[in-house]
Design an enzyme around this catalytic site. Sequence first.
Site, PDB file in Angstrom:
ATOM      1  N   CYS A 157       0.847  -1.206   0.000  1.00  0.00           N
ATOM      2  CA  CYS A 157       0.000   0.000   0.000  1.00  0.00           C
ATOM      3  C   CYS A 157       0.885   1.260   0.000  1.00  0.00           C
ATOM      4  CB  CYS A 157      -0.955  -0.048   1.190  1.00  0.00           C
ATOM      5  SG  CYS A 157      -2.205   1.243   1.187  1.00  0.00           S
ATOM      6  N   ASP A 214      -9.377  -3.253  -6.890  1.00  0.00           N
ATOM      7  CA  ASP A 214      -8.872  -2.241  -5.960  1.00  0.00           C
ATOM      8  C   ASP A 214      -9.553  -0.918  -6.289  1.00  0.00           C
ATOM      9  OD1 ASP A 214      -7.366  -0.312  -4.570  1.00  0.00           O
ATOM     10  OD2 ASP A 214      -5.530  -1.484  -4.737  1.00  0.00           O
ATOM     11  N   HIS A 246      -7.962  -4.253  -2.865  1.00  0.00           N
ATOM     12  CA  HIS A 246      -6.788  -3.658  -2.245  1.00  0.00           C
ATOM     13  C   HIS A 246      -6.417  -4.466  -0.993  1.00  0.00           C
ATOM     14  CE1 HIS A 246      -3.943  -0.418  -1.581  1.00  0.00           C
ATOM     15  NE2 HIS A 246      -4.304  -0.373  -0.306  1.00  0.00           N
TER      16      HIS A 246
END
Length: 277
Positions: A157, A214, A246
């Site tokens: 991330c 995502d 995600h």
Amino acid sequence: MNQEITRRNFIATATLATGFALAVQPVSAKVITTDTKGLVAGAVKIPVKDGEIPAYRAQPATGSNFPIVLVIQEIFGVHEHIQDVTRRFAKLGYLAIAPELFIRQGDVSKLSNIDEIRPIVAKVPDAQVLSDLDATVAWAVKSAKGNANRLGITGFCWGGRIVWLYAAHNPEVKAGVAWYGRLVGDATELQPKYPIDIASTLTVPVLGLYGGKDTGIPLDTVEKMRDRLKSSSSKSEIIVYPDAPHAFYADYRPSYREKEAKEGWKKLQAWFKQHGV
């Protein structure tokens, strides 16, 4: 040494092993736990330009000249999941280290709301992060029997974006693996570049692992990145898992997808071996 940094260092070092960030509670029942048998693992301090920052390190208990892997945190800091990832690498024979890259701006582990975390992380300069990672590599070589010629980096991330940027910053990196890191964004004084801005000149091979579902990283930005990478000499690649959201590697969160996570982990290991990490 800056007194405020020293105070925060103490707090952060003391909380490195206390579990998961408050903002991601409750923790999923699928959480993976890697033991420390045969390892040296725990909190360390990394000398940096303006003092020290805490980090979590894991490596085999015996041997030397270990390949080094920098493990770059999510927005939630170096909590138990990130620490566990370092232990997973150590079980494979790596010296893995995850430095606390937000510590000057605040201790995000104590915050329960992501809306409180984002303003802190937004204040973290990319230049500071890259410098701290340079210092972490130097520490790994000098103090932890690491091999500077076998250096890899991976991140998740927020850390996925940093993987791309550090690979561009330090050509001594042999390979990187970026898990769902943001690729495009508006340049600011603190974050002047995004991965798409360095893609065409990248020389370090980076493997990008992204989710087709995502909602925070549109697929068109992934395709733009792929297109830019074609003109680089890095031989970087991007894999998209069509049904993954995600944070599909984060086994402590509802976003975890076991199939894609396991496949991505195998791809990471093969990528590192292919490129000499």
